[in-house]
Design an enzyme around this catalytic site. Structure first.
Site, PDB file in Angstrom:
ATOM      1  N   ASP A   1      32.231  -6.726 -30.221  1.00 38.61           N
ATOM      2  CA  ASP A   1      33.591  -7.147 -30.504  1.00 38.61           C
ATOM      3  C   ASP A   1      34.514  -6.476 -29.481  1.00 38.61           C
ATOM      4  OD1 ASP A   1      35.806  -8.362 -31.587  1.00 38.61           O
ATOM      5  OD2 ASP A   1      35.316  -7.900 -33.665  1.00 38.61           O
TER       6      ASP A   1
HETATM    7  C1  BGC Z   1      38.098  -9.853 -33.361  1.00 45.54           C
HETATM    8  C2  BGC Z   1      37.106 -10.953 -33.063  1.00 45.54           C
HETATM    9  C3  BGC Z   1      37.568 -11.770 -31.898  1.00 45.54           C
HETATM   10  C4  BGC Z   1      37.778 -10.851 -30.718  1.00 45.54           C
HETATM   11  C5  BGC Z   1      38.175 -11.557 -29.447  1.00 45.54           C
HETATM   12  C6  BGC Z   1      38.526  -9.082 -32.137  1.00 45.54           C
HETATM   13  O1  BGC Z   1      39.636  -8.287 -32.387  1.00 45.54           O
HETATM   14  O2  BGC Z   1      37.539  -8.983 -34.319  1.00 45.54           O
HETATM   15  O3  BGC Z   1      36.917 -11.752 -34.207  1.00 45.54           O
HETATM   16  O4  BGC Z   1      36.646 -12.780 -31.608  1.00 45.54           O
HETATM   17  O5  BGC Z   1      38.800  -9.919 -31.041  1.00 45.54           O
HETATM   18  O6  BGC Z   1      39.465 -12.022 -29.475  1.00 45.54           O
END
Ligand code: BGC
Length: 756
Positions: free
Chosen positions: A278
């Site tokens: 993530d």
């Molecule tokens: C989130 C994800 C997301 C990623 C990219 C993160 O803060 O937890 O769900 O896909 O950012 O934007």
């Protein structure tokens, strides 16, 4: 240099092998580095060196909760040209974006889509989103989210399919197939397909206290049977990628969780694609206190099986050096790069790296996508209460007053994670009421003089004067999308401050009060239990939200939404879900001895609940056989009747309670859903097929087993209803492989409860 890996006629494995053989260690590491928002000129040197293989188009601010500049085919093509034509090996980039519940056309938030209980609808929405996003050069979405959400204080419940593992598995697999253009990833090379990403692996929906990013503690049996179930279904559906979650599970951050990522996901479940971290989660290993610095974090994460480092930069900076210092096995880098390159080839990027800039205008916000968004918004509406106030059918409505903070809201109807939806495209609730009921001369209501007035309840005295004068008041209240989604947790599940008081005041002066609740999470609506004449929950419904909601209010479309989450009376009851375990002291829900001294033990509205515009009755279930042995199926049938005077769309639900196991089994497990459409007075025999393995349960190692014993089977309108019939599960060997099989469901025609 000849480039044998560009020969599309050869098998992908051979092409990837040849490409890897031509790559330096640094180039392989480059494939594992994901950067945010690269620019062709600014990043020319890095692109030429192959220093990053994928990129995310995202602002990173507000965790995706604000619209950013977005991307366009021309910009992606310029980047792609630099990567393909300007680098030694000509490896195309893979461009990712969070395309969560739509792109330019926005569909209801996933929790709203889940209320449809309809995998076919979910598949269509994901397909349409892929068509639109791919036209902007995006070929990878970070969706679907598969976190079974146990605590509605957690804002990310909005992005989930709710509390039930079976429903999450079925709808999650449908979304994967929609994004990817078909089952098994077979249509990934279609220019309109996106690689999907099953996230956030795994257990994030248990964040302690509903606080986002907080720790998770869960035992292995619950993990395998509840939280891993949708991920197994996504792997079986051919999901191209998986994202590891932010949180720690029993103290170990998921970004460093070798047993669950490398060993279980990639080993036991056989997932062959890349795992992406993530956002900045590799760097966060230092903050979690399990890595001394970013170099340490990079080694830990790659070792755990996380192939791509989203934006930290730790892989790009440190992996090659770690290999050279003998601290990291080069085979781990090789395997990760193979996974990324294989995906790029499967997506057809080597053959067709560029996007036709003319396609966006032709495929985005089309009449077809709007019609789908309208159908999806209507399917998400759950009627919680109706004291004869609905449907609002012209011609004799008189004066309709639409009020409340959402009456004329636009951007707010789109919900969390809508990076590309535009406020100006949104049909407001007030506009839809005017269009359908106000009409003006020649309009449906105009001919008989129905008038529609609108205010937003900013000046309450004025609102009350208008409400008193009206025959019907439609009050549009609920949560702003910034109150749900990532990093947006709450301590109270009640309506935001002031709104209940507004409704109480309206109820005192209104002749017929219809309350429309827009929300990103299940709310505790105890104070609305006797307030007004009808209450409907519409979630955040998307671009065509106004139309979809009014379609249901007027009865033009039967009310078919059902709750994908239990609605508690009060916040103090959470976590509260239908599939809890029995205790040794069973509770009589109607008896005097409750667990809570100050409130009830059951929800205000149970999982699966939702009213239609009429009355539906369920006959007792019957079985085709009273015993079920290994390899056998049994059919369960009940007669469902529309006893009302309007057509209904009924989401018929199959629940089981397996009475005996090696561990205690939930008091209710959803095992199938079927949709039936019934004209007034009509009946249908609804049949589900249950297989032996469908009744199995996983042990602490994840192995599925069936324990002989009694099973109660119900066909019911929701988790809190329905008479049970008794089935006897017979002795036999453990069924099936430990990965299980994907549940097969065809909405509208039938559903089969399967293990996923
Ligand atoms: C989130 C994800 C997301 C990623 C990219 C993160 O803060 O937890 O769900 O896909 O950012 O934007």
């Amino acid at each position: 240099m000849t480039r044998p890996w560009t020969d599309a006629a050869r098998p992908v494995e051979d092409r990837v092998r040849d490409l890897l053989a031509a790559m330096t260690l640094e180039e392989k590491v480059g494939q594992l580095a994901q950067v945010a928002n690269p620019e062709p000129e600014r990043d020319a040197a890095a692109l030429a060196a192959g220093a990053f293989g994928t990129c995310i188009v995202a602002s990173g601010e507000h965790a995706g909760n604000v619209r950013d500049a977005g991307t366009q085919a021309a910009a992606v093509n310029a980047l792609q040209r630099a990567a393909v034509e300007g680098s030694r090996l000509g490896i195309p980039l893979l461009v990712a974006r969070d395309v969560i519940h739509g792109h330019r056309t926005v569909f209801p938030i996933p929790l709203g889509q889940a209320a449809s209980f309809d995998p076919e609808l979910v598949r269509e929405c994901a397909r349409a989103a892929a068509r639109e996003a791919s036209a902007d050069g995006v070929r990878w979405t970070f969706a679907p989210m598969l976190d079974v959400s146990m605590d509605p204080r957690w804002g990310r419940v909005a992005e989930s399919w709710g509390e039930d593992p079976w429903l999450s598995a079925v709808l999650g697999a449908a979304a994967v197939e929609g994004f990817q253009g078909g089952p098994g990833g077979s249509a990934l090379a279609d220019a309109e397909s996106l690689a999907a990403c099953a996230k956030h692996y795994v257990g994030y929906g248990l964040a302690q206290g509903g606080r986002d990013y907080a720790e998770v503690d869960v035992g292995p049996v619950t993990l395998h049977n509840r939280h891993l179930r949708p991920f197994r279904a996504a792997v079986d559906a051919g999901v191209a990628t998986v994202m590891s979650a932010f949180h720690t599970l029993d103290g170990l951050p998921m970004t460093a969780h070798r047993p669950l990522v490398r060993e279980h996901l990639k080993g036991d479940l056989g997932f062959a694609g890349p795992v992406v971290s993530d956002w900045d989660a590799v760097g966060e290993l230092v903050l979690h206190g399990v890595a001394a610095d970013r170099r340490d974090a990079a080694a830990l994460a790659l070792g755990a099986g996380v192939d791509i480092d989203m934006v930290t930069g730790a892989y790009g900076t440190h992996l090659a050096e770690l290999v050279r210092d003998g601290l990291l096995d080069p085979a781990l880098v090789e395997d990760a790069a193979r996974r990324v390159l294989t995906l790029k080839m499967r997506l057809g990027l080597f053959e067709a790296p560029y996007t036709d800039p003319g396609r966006a205008a032709a495929v985005q916000l089309t009449a077809g996508h709007r019609a789908l968004a309208r159908r999806a918004a209507a399917s998400a509406v759950v009627v919680l209460r109706n004291e004869g106030a609905l449907p609002l059918d012209a011609p004799d409505l008189g004066h309709v007053h639409v009020t409340g903070p959402f009456a004329s809201a636009r951007a707010e109807l789109l919900g969390t994670w809508t990076l590309d939806g535009r406020a100006e495209d949104v049909v407001t609730i007030a506009d839809a009421v005017r269009e359908r009921l106000g009409g003006g001369p020649g309009g449906p209501g105009g001919a008989t003089g129905t008038t529609v007035t609108v205010d937003d309840a900013r000046f309450l005295d004025e609102t009350l004067i208008q409400a008193r004068a009206a025959d019907v008041v439609v009050a549009c209240v609920g949560e702003h999308p910034m109150r749900s989604g990532e990093a947006n947790s709450v301590t109270s599940l009640e309506l935001p401050p002031g709104q209940t008081e507004l409704l109480e005041a309206l109820a005192r002066v209104s002749r017929r009060l219809v309350v429309v609740v827009l929300t990103g999470r299940p709310l505790a609506l105890e104070r609305l239990a006797h307030l007004g004449d009808a209450v409907v929950l519409a979630f955040h419904p998307g671009t065509e939200g106004g139309h979809g909601i009014v379609d249901v209010l007027t009865g033009d479309v039967p009310a078919s939404g059902r709750l994908p989450v239990s609605l508690p009376w009060t916040t103090g009851q959470v976590p509260l879900h239908h599939d809890h375990l029995p205790t040794g002291r069973p509770l009589d829900p109607d008896g005097p001895a409750g667990r809570y001294r100050d409130h009830r033990d059951t929800p205000q509205h149970p999982f699966g609940f939702g009213l239609g515009h009429g009355e539906v009755t369920y006959g007792p279930p019957s079985l085709s056989a009273t015993t079920l042995g290994p390899g056998q199926d049994v059919e369960v049938t009940a007669t469902v009747t529309n006893a009302g005077s309007l057509p209904v769309v009924e989401r018929v639900q199959l629940y089981v309670r397996v009475r005996l196991g090696r561990v205690s089994r939930p008091v209710s497990e959803l095992a199938g859903v079927r949709t039936v459409e019934l004209e007034p007075g009509a009946s249908a025999a609804v049949t589900f097929t249950l297989g032996y393995a469908d009744l199995g349960y996983r042990d602490a190692r994840g192995v599925l087993e069936c324990v002989p014993g009694p099973v109660d089977v119900r066909i019911a309108p929701h988790a809190g209803a329905g008479a049970a019939v008794r089935l006897e599960l017979l002795d036999g060997d453990a069924p099936g492989p430990s990965t299980g099989t994907r549940p097969a469901v065809s909405a509208g025609t039938g559903a089969r409860g399967g293990d996923a």
